[in-house]
Enzyme design. Structure first.
Site, PDB file in Angstrom:
ATOM      1  N   ASP A  31     139.066 -26.777 -20.751  1.00 55.13           N
ATOM      2  CA  ASP A  31     137.680 -27.093 -21.095  1.00 55.13           C
ATOM      3  C   ASP A  31     137.655 -28.429 -21.822  1.00 55.13           C
ATOM      4  O   ASP A  31     138.482 -28.666 -22.702  1.00 55.13           O
ATOM      5  CB  ASP A  31     137.094 -25.990 -21.986  1.00 55.13           C
ATOM      6  CG  ASP A  31     135.576 -25.992 -22.002  1.00 55.13           C
ATOM      7  OD1 ASP A  31     134.982 -27.015 -22.394  1.00 55.13           O
ATOM      8  OD2 ASP A  31     134.983 -24.957 -21.630  1.00 55.13           O
ATOM      9  N   TYR A 140     120.880 -29.344  -9.084  1.00 56.44           N
ATOM     10  CA  TYR A 140     121.861 -28.380  -9.594  1.00 56.44           C
ATOM     11  C   TYR A 140     122.238 -27.364  -8.523  1.00 56.44           C
ATOM     12  O   TYR A 140     123.422 -27.161  -8.224  1.00 56.44           O
ATOM     13  CB  TYR A 140     121.304 -27.683 -10.831  1.00 56.44           C
ATOM     14  CG  TYR A 140     122.034 -26.408 -11.198  1.00 56.44           C
ATOM     15  CD1 TYR A 140     123.382 -26.432 -11.557  1.00 56.44           C
ATOM     16  CD2 TYR A 140     121.386 -25.174 -11.178  1.00 56.44           C
ATOM     17  CE1 TYR A 140     124.055 -25.263 -11.878  1.00 56.44           C
ATOM     18  CE2 TYR A 140     122.046 -24.009 -11.504  1.00 56.44           C
ATOM     19  CZ  TYR A 140     123.379 -24.051 -11.853  1.00 56.44           C
ATOM     20  OH  TYR A 140     124.047 -22.901 -12.170  1.00 56.44           O
TER      21      TYR A 140
END
Length: 328
Positions: A31, A140
């Site tokens: 991450d 998106y």
């Protein structure tokens, strides 16, 4: 063997990490912490870096015996995607390409993908089923659909099997009370309502009450975040068992209106939660609800926290103890 969770410090990713650890899995988290939180990762090995960084990903794969990937690392704000589609294509689509290339290079042949029911666009059926047409109405959703299509061709060319999970609204918090939902800016309905109950907002806005629904407000799907985590883990188990690539919806099958969510939050919190009616937002469909019948039949997925009261109660418990999110 380890499960690599990309975006594992984010909201759904961190809950999935917690559930994997509870099952005794070896977990590796990758991450960049742009949206995730270090405090949300309850265990495993956390690598801070970007999946588009080849040297970083080489280190992740070389230092661990990874046999499956759960892929959460993506931008997910609809409005932002329309204002800055390049950001979404670079992070979501190119990032997935980089990940799949590294998986192929290191012989990792299983990936579970956190997709979205936004791939369908305006629904042609309610509830939405997996065979419905996919025609996203925002950048998106378009990038998530492109990511799914990319996985299909990597399966064809390289035998990388995938399960794509399409869903709308994750909500709630982990039963331990240690992790929950913390976005900045916050765009999800339930945490925004709870910010009103915490006296951090004066009211909740309702955008339109003249839709073709029983109370005139939009109806949406809500699933407890831990139930979503369970579905991702069941998908990993399917691929480990030799299952073929598949796409599944995750939904509660009926949905809840904005007014219903607010009213239940009032009961849970004991706060009046003032609501202000405002004009409709452009592009808000009246009803977005997904069917999960196929998922239940083929993955054996059965939500254990399927009442909206349970979902909001768990979120409220976390937000009361973390009124400023992980900044506390």
């Amino acid at each position: 063997m380890a499960v690599l969770v990309t975006g594992g410090a984010g909201y759904i990713g961190s809950h999935t990490v917690a559930e994997l650890l509870a099952r005794g899995e070896e977990v590796v988290v990758a991450d960049n912490l742009q949206q995730g939180h270090r405090q949300a990762v309850l265990g495993g090995k956390l690598y801070e870096g970007d999946i588009r960084d080849a040297a970083f990903m080489d280190r992740v794969f070389q230092e661990n015996r990874i046999d499956a990937v759960i892929h959460f690392a993506a931008h997910s704000l609809v409005g932002e995607s329309m204002q800055n589609p390049a950001k979404y294509y670079h992070n979501n689509v190119y990032g997935t390409l980089c990940l799949l290339e590294k998986m192929n290079e290191y012989g990792v042949k299983k990936i579970v993908f956190s997709s979205t029911a936004a791939t369908y666009g305006e629904p042609e059926n309610v509830p939405i089923v997996e065979s419905d047409r996919t025609l996203p109405t925002n950048a998106y959703g378009e990038t998530k659909l492109a990511m799914e299509k990319m996985m299909r061709w990597f399966d064809t060319a390289h035998g990388i099997k995938y399960v794509s999970l399409r869903y709308f609204n994750a909500a709630g918090a982990h039963e331990s009370g240690r992790i929950g939902e913390d976005h900045k800016p916050e765009t999800h309905l339930i945490p925004i309502i709870l910010q009103v109950a915490l006296n951090q907002r004066p009211h909740i806005s309702i955008f339109g009450d003249d839709y073709a629904t029983p109370d005139g407000t939009c109806i949406r799907d809500y699933i407890h975040v831990t139930d979503l985590s369970d579905a991702h883990i069941l998908a990993v188990e399917k691929l480990r068992g030799g299952g073929e690539s598949s796409i599944y919806n995750l939904g509660n099958g009926k949905g809840f209106s904005v007014k219903e969510v607010i009213e239940i939050a009032r009961r849970v919190t004991g706060h009046p939660i003032p609501a202000v009616m405002e004009a409709r937002r452009t592009g808000d469909p009246a009803i977005l609800v997904a069917s999960s019948e196929r998922t239940r039949a083929e993955l054996g997925w059965k939500p254990r926290r399927d009442s909206l009261e349970q979902i909001i109660e768990s979120a409220w418990t976390w937000h009361q103890s973390h009124p400023a999110g992980y900044a506390d």
